[in-house]
Design a protein around this motif. Sequence first.
Motif, PDB file in Angstrom:
ATOM      1  N   GLU A  84       0.823  -1.222   0.000  1.00  0.00           N
ATOM      2  CA  GLU A  84       0.000   0.000   0.000  1.00  0.00           C
ATOM      3  C   GLU A  84       0.853   1.267   0.000  1.00  0.00           C
ATOM      4  OE1 GLU A  84      -0.309  -2.542   2.036  1.00  0.00           O
ATOM      5  OE2 GLU A  84      -2.423  -3.054   2.368  1.00  0.00           O
ATOM      6  N   HIS A 238       3.120   4.234   5.207  1.00  0.00           N
ATOM      7  CA  HIS A 238       1.685   3.968   5.193  1.00  0.00           C
ATOM      8  C   HIS A 238       0.909   4.877   6.145  1.00  0.00           C
ATOM      9  CE1 HIS A 238      -1.897   1.093   5.620  1.00  0.00           C
ATOM     10  NE2 HIS A 238      -1.971   1.664   4.451  1.00  0.00           N
ATOM     11  N   ASP A 239       1.414   5.061   7.366  1.00  0.00           N
ATOM     12  CA  ASP A 239       0.640   5.867   8.320  1.00  0.00           C
ATOM     13  C   ASP A 239       0.507   7.316   7.859  1.00  0.00           C
ATOM     14  OD1 ASP A 239       3.335   6.194   8.707  1.00  0.00           O
ATOM     15  OD2 ASP A 239       3.222   6.379  10.889  1.00  0.00           O
ATOM     16  N   LEU A 242      -2.102   7.387   4.877  1.00  0.00           N
ATOM     17  CA  LEU A 242      -3.464   7.228   5.387  1.00  0.00           C
ATOM     18  C   LEU A 242      -4.083   8.567   5.770  1.00  0.00           C
ATOM     19  CD1 LEU A 242      -3.246   4.062   7.670  1.00  0.00           C
ATOM     20  CD2 LEU A 242      -4.779   4.385   5.715  1.00  0.00           C
ATOM     21  N   LYS A 266      -8.804   4.055   0.357  1.00  0.00           N
ATOM     22  CA  LYS A 266      -7.557   4.034   1.147  1.00  0.00           C
ATOM     23  C   LYS A 266      -6.364   4.107   0.175  1.00  0.00           C
ATOM     24  CE  LYS A 266      -8.855   1.652   5.321  1.00  0.00           C
ATOM     25  NZ  LYS A 266     -10.306   1.612   5.186  1.00  0.00           N
TER      26      LYS A 266
END
Length: 404
Positions: A84, A238-239, A242, A266
């Motif tokens: 992701e 990723h964080d 997001l 997302k």
Amino acid sequence: MTRFTPENPRSDFSIFTHHADLVYLDSTATTHKPDGVLDAMAAFLKEKNATVHRGIYGLSVEATDRCEHVRQQVKGFINAEKEEEIIFVKGATEAINLVAHSYGKAHVGKGDNIVISHMEHHANIVPWQQIIESEDQLRVCQITDEGELDLEHLKTLIDNQTKIVALTHVSNVLGTVNPIKECISYIREHSSAKILIDGAQAIAHMPVDVQDLDCDFYCFSGHKMYGPTGIGILYGKHDLLLKMPPYQTGGDMIEFVSFEKTTFAKPPARFEAGTPAIVEIIGLGAAIDYIQGITLERLQEIDMELFELANTELQSIPELNLIGTAAHKSPVFSFTIKGIHSHDVGTCMDQEHVAIRVGHHCAQPLMKRFGVPATARMSFACYNTSDDIERAIKALKKTIGFFI
Ligand code: PMP
């Protein structure tokens, strides 16, 4: 399977059979593409063409799987933690614009600053200028006369108002390989700034491990790593992704749309609005296969051999002024010749079938720093040989002899 020939990579590139006389020394601008990459792209279009996502029929499912497989490949190639974290973009330029307009606009306010360096490509200067209110919010790290980052100066620029630090991994003009790991650990210790590394000139030349580097963003373009134009990668933690708002909106990046309200998918889909560059993604996957087939170790070995030879030959030309003599360099050589305009150097070299780049290389502030309007630049990739260097030096000496 992409064909690769570590002992003679040149034989993997059909361009050289069509231009047997060509000495191509402009790989920093774009690399040639091995046949394996071109074949993979053509085969996809001829045999498998369909668009991705939401397809219920076989070809579309297969196209989606192929693209997602490339995302996995990229994840492995740069050692990201999660797939992701890999966003397909057009290239390094779009990646930096995405971060500037999404993360930057949301987090850089009045009184905050962004730190870049004097050796950045316009792609890592202009997007930041677009999101600040006053020019003093952009802080520029000086470089030394050799073309190395002035690390002591960098330290003076970082403070608790620094929101982003954006540095190139390798300079497209000077060839300098920056000590980014060292820079990142200093920045981490002294601020909460997010760190973007422009890897456009590094990705085909050295192993990149984003977890080991601990950068927040890393970006590169497919066409500078033996892949096609129109595709590149933005890696983001990723964080962070997001929490970031979309950069472009439309199809493919939504969760639910109504006239009253739209919610977003997302990451990575949130940042991939519209139909992706499907065939180019396939080509990027084949380019990674190619690099991994040859191996980065072998590519570095070739770089080193070409660097040593070209460096020695160029330094022995008295009229030549090399710009960028850092201790740790990639095989990129920018230079001026006393009394000859760089454009004349390029034109004369072209008559000898030696393709070099001349101009400001999208780094006008860097040109100003060295007091030149333009330079000539030779850059190398795995298909270059010592014969290429010999012919380039001969052509250069002929050019000098013609003018001086
Ligand atoms: N950064 C660097 C260091 C580059 O050399 C380049 C391309 N010359 C870019 C960014 C921009 O890459 P692209 O044009 O593929 O987006």
